[in-house]
Design a protein around this motif. Structure first.
Motif, PDB file in Angstrom:
ATOM      1  N   GLY A  20       7.763  11.364 -46.755  1.00 20.48           N
ATOM      2  CA  GLY A  20       8.291  11.045 -48.078  1.00 20.48           C
ATOM      3  C   GLY A  20       8.675   9.575 -48.195  1.00 20.48           C
ATOM      4  N   ARG A  23       5.425   7.534 -48.482  1.00 22.43           N
ATOM      5  CA  ARG A  23       4.812   7.692 -49.809  1.00 22.43           C
ATOM      6  C   ARG A  23       5.558   6.881 -50.863  1.00 22.43           C
ATOM      7  N   ARG A  24       6.876   6.948 -50.862  1.00 24.34           N
ATOM      8  CA  ARG A  24       7.649   6.169 -51.831  1.00 24.34           C
ATOM      9  C   ARG A  24       7.464   4.674 -51.614  1.00 24.34           C
ATOM     10  N   ILE A  27       4.547   3.663 -53.643  1.00 19.53           N
ATOM     11  CA  ILE A  27       4.799   3.714 -55.084  1.00 19.53           C
ATOM     12  C   ILE A  27       5.560   2.463 -55.510  1.00 19.53           C
ATOM     13  N   LYS A  28       6.427   1.969 -54.628  1.00 21.67           N
ATOM     14  CA  LYS A  28       7.206   0.772 -54.939  1.00 21.67           C
ATOM     15  C   LYS A  28       6.437  -0.509 -54.621  1.00 21.67           C
ATOM     16  N   ARG A  66       2.082   5.274 -61.201  1.00 22.29           N
ATOM     17  CA  ARG A  66       3.335   5.931 -60.814  1.00 22.29           C
ATOM     18  C   ARG A  66       3.304   7.422 -61.142  1.00 22.29           C
ATOM     19  N   CYS A  69       0.823   9.161 -58.594  1.00 25.27           N
ATOM     20  CA  CYS A  69       1.316   9.247 -57.228  1.00 25.27           C
ATOM     21  C   CYS A  69       2.737   9.795 -57.143  1.00 25.27           C
ATOM     22  N   ALA A  70       3.269  10.313 -58.219  1.00 29.02           N
ATOM     23  CA  ALA A  70       4.651  10.805 -58.220  1.00 29.02           C
ATOM     24  C   ALA A  70       4.830  11.897 -57.174  1.00 29.02           C
ATOM     25  N   ILE A  71       5.983  11.857 -56.560  1.00 25.84           N
ATOM     26  CA  ILE A  71       6.295  12.847 -55.526  1.00 25.84           C
ATOM     27  C   ILE A  71       7.164  13.925 -56.113  1.00 25.84           C
TER      28      ILE A  71
END
Length: 71
Positions: A20, A23-24, A27-28, A66, A69-71
């Motif tokens: 997690g 992955r974040r 996204i950032k 975003r 690819c949102a988690i």
């Protein structure tokens, strides 16, 4: 991916599963080296984990990345 002693130590320190966190990171729009510094590992280690976890880097040119690819 098998969780090694190192991965378990990192997860304890960051307070969440490594997958997690990685992955974040994408996204950032963070770079491998930035994530590696945060985790106190080499950028090659981060790249290896990303490959093993089959994490796809989002297309940052796509203005909806975003959401994709949102988690």
């Amino acid at each position: 991916m098998k969780k090694t002693k190192k991965i378990l130590e990192i997860e304890k320190r960051i307070g969440e599963p490594l997958e997690g966190f990685l992955r974040r990171g994408y996204i950032k729009e963070r770079k491998f080296i930035q994530v590696a510094r945060e985790l106190n590992v080499t950028s090659n280690t981060v790249l290896r984990w990303i490959k093993k976890l089959n994490i796809k880097r989002p297309n940052f040119d796509d203005k909806n990345y975003r959401e994709i690819c949102a988690i």
